[in-house]
Design an enzyme around this catalytic site. Structure first.
Site, PDB file in Angstrom:
ATOM      1  N   PRO A   1       0.831  -1.201   0.000  1.00 51.17           N
ATOM      2  CA  PRO A   1       0.000   0.000   0.000  1.00 51.17           C
ATOM      3  C   PRO A   1       0.864   1.248   0.000  1.00 51.17           C
ATOM      4  O   PRO A   1       1.799   1.355   0.782  1.00 51.17           O
ATOM      5  CB  PRO A   1      -0.787  -0.106   1.311  1.00 51.17           C
ATOM      6  CG  PRO A   1      -0.489  -1.440   1.888  1.00 51.17           C
ATOM      7  CD  PRO A   1       0.769  -1.903   1.287  1.00 51.17           C
ATOM      8  N   GLU A   2       0.547   2.152  -0.876  1.00 49.84           N
ATOM      9  CA  GLU A   2       1.216   3.446  -0.928  1.00 49.84           C
ATOM     10  C   GLU A   2       0.188   4.494  -0.484  1.00 49.84           C
ATOM     11  O   GLU A   2      -0.881   4.138  -0.009  1.00 49.84           O
ATOM     12  CB  GLU A   2       1.751   3.700  -2.337  1.00 49.84           C
ATOM     13  CG  GLU A   2       2.667   2.571  -2.814  1.00 49.84           C
ATOM     14  CD  GLU A   2       3.214   2.764  -4.213  1.00 49.84           C
ATOM     15  OE1 GLU A   2       3.460   3.913  -4.614  1.00 49.84           O
ATOM     16  OE2 GLU A   2       3.405   1.754  -4.910  1.00 49.84           O
TER      17      GLU A   2
ATOM     18  N   LYS B   1       2.762   6.904   4.322  1.00 46.99           N
ATOM     19  CA  LYS B   1       2.148   5.584   4.452  1.00 46.99           C
ATOM     20  C   LYS B   1       1.879   5.219   5.899  1.00 46.99           C
ATOM     21  O   LYS B   1       1.451   4.104   6.189  1.00 46.99           O
ATOM     22  CB  LYS B   1       3.047   4.529   3.796  1.00 46.99           C
ATOM     23  CG  LYS B   1       3.368   4.823   2.336  1.00 46.99           C
ATOM     24  CD  LYS B   1       4.444   3.919   1.781  1.00 46.99           C
ATOM     25  CE  LYS B   1       5.064   4.536   0.541  1.00 46.99           C
ATOM     26  NZ  LYS B   1       6.244   3.783   0.069  1.00 46.99           N
TER      27      LYS B   1
ATOM     28  N   ARG C   1      14.949  -2.717  -7.118  1.00 49.10           N
ATOM     29  CA  ARG C   1      13.514  -2.824  -7.368  1.00 49.10           C
ATOM     30  C   ARG C   1      13.228  -2.609  -8.840  1.00 49.10           C
ATOM     31  O   ARG C   1      13.940  -1.888  -9.532  1.00 49.10           O
ATOM     32  CB  ARG C   1      12.752  -1.780  -6.554  1.00 49.10           C
ATOM     33  CG  ARG C   1      13.465  -1.482  -5.281  1.00 49.10           C
ATOM     34  CD  ARG C   1      12.600  -1.084  -4.144  1.00 49.10           C
ATOM     35  NE  ARG C   1      11.284  -1.648  -4.120  1.00 49.10           N
ATOM     36  CZ  ARG C   1      10.275  -1.040  -3.519  1.00 49.10           C
ATOM     37  NH1 ARG C   1      10.454   0.131  -2.960  1.00 49.10           N
ATOM     38  NH2 ARG C   1       9.104  -1.602  -3.497  1.00 49.10           N
TER      39      ARG C   1
END
Length: 317
Positions: free
Chosen positions: A2-3, A82, A301
DNA sequence: AGCTACACCTGATAGC
DNA sequence: TGCTATCAGGTGTAGC
């Protein structure tokens, strides 16, 4: 996972049910989901991240968390980046000094359920709450991978804004009215590092994760490896505007769900995955120009971008 | 200061 | 079928 948009959807979903509610009971099913919780009187330096929790330390943490949270009166949930928290309001109406802090990590969920509803998978911590209008509810923290956690954490002031001490080190997020646009532009342009890396640095700008970094860079037509110092002030402001636009759209579409890992407080998925232009689209045609989208690894990433729309350049505006 | 590597976890999927 | 490797939306720390 979740961002900012996903956490904001959760915050907004919690608000009507928890603001004004009383915690009736607390059950810690797995103390590993309290990794950010520091028991009263404990040395804050012990048992940090990346350290396996001993059963004894876990029991101490669970007992402390349950004891201190039971009976608490909950305020309106707030968020920075966040991090999400629910202030614990005093009976005397004084400003809250403590909060129930949540970070969802990669797979955390906060689920509002009826008292007698059946169990969701991966529930790690359970709160029973009672709201004067909505009655009895269960607030369950579920987290498959356990990178997320709940904690009781002291609120401190950042200017006018109360922030939990564990969220005090991060920058404000771009949806915060007090976000410093000029400060961000200056800081970004003083960095030699790749712009994608800078966007993921929560101490520079918070709330941005791997998905929305790629999406904002695509919108702003910036190559993810562009050094910050090669970005002109105009384009830096464009990037900020792109971030805000992509956040706003994602918010309106309920966030990005690829699977069951991100859902709102009612267990429902968001729709923004259908609107992604870059993230996860390596090899597929760019929706803007049709060139094949590329996937590279940056800082360990995945990064996705269009090599035609997002060229490396010497300098831009 | 900036970067890499790694730690914390579980599950899905691909390839052999 | 079962093994192994790789990947996944995050963050904090150690170490160069």
């Amino acid at each position: 996972m979740p961002e900012l948009p996903e956490v904001e959807v959760v915050r907004a979903g919690l608000a009507p049910a928890v603001a004004g509610a009383r915690v009736v009971a607390v059950s810690v099913v797995d103390a590993r989901s309290l990794k950010r919780h520091v028991p009263e009187g404990a040395d804050p330096g012990t048992g940090g991240h990346g350290v396996t929790l001993s059963p004894e330390a876990g029991a101490v943490r669970s007992a402390d968390f349950e004891r201190r949270l039971t009976g608490a009166l909950l305020g309106a949930p707030a968020r920075r980046g966040k991090f999400l928290w629910i202030p614990i309001t005093g009976a005397d109406g004084a400003a809250p000094r403590e909060s129930l802090l949540a970070h969802l990590g990669m797979s955390g969920q906060l689920l509002l359920r009826a008292h007698e509803a059946s169990d969701d998978r991966f529930v790690r911590i359970r709160l029973w709450i009672e709201h004067p209008e909505h009655g009895e509810l269960r607030l369950d923290f579920a987290d498959q991978r356990r990178f997320g956690s709940l904690a009781l954490d002291a609120l401190q002031l950042d200017g006018e804004s109360p922030v939990p001490s564990q969220a005090a080190h991060i920058a404000r997020d771009p949806l915060d009215p007090a976000f410093d646009d000029r400060g961000f532009v200056t800081a970004l342009r003083s960095r030699r590092t790749a712009v994608k890396r800078a966007l993921l640095d929560q101490t520079l700008i918070s709330g941005v994760g791997n998905i929305y970094a790629d999406e904002a860079l695509w919108r702003a037509r910036l190559h993810p490896e562009t050094p910050g110092e090669r970005i002109g002030p105009g384009r830096a402001r464009d990037l900020l505007a792109a971030l805000r636009a992509v956040f706003a759209q994602a918010l309106a579409e309920g966030g990005t769900s690829f699977d069951e890992q991100y859902v709102n407080v009612n267990g429902q998925a968001g729709y923004f995955a259908h609107s992604l232009n870059a993230y996860g689209r390596g090899g597929e045609p760019c929706p803007r120009c049709g060139a094949p989208t590329r996937r590279i690894v940056l800082g360990g990433r995945s990064s996705h971008f269009c090599p035609r729309c997002q060229r490396r350049r010497k300098f831009s505006r």
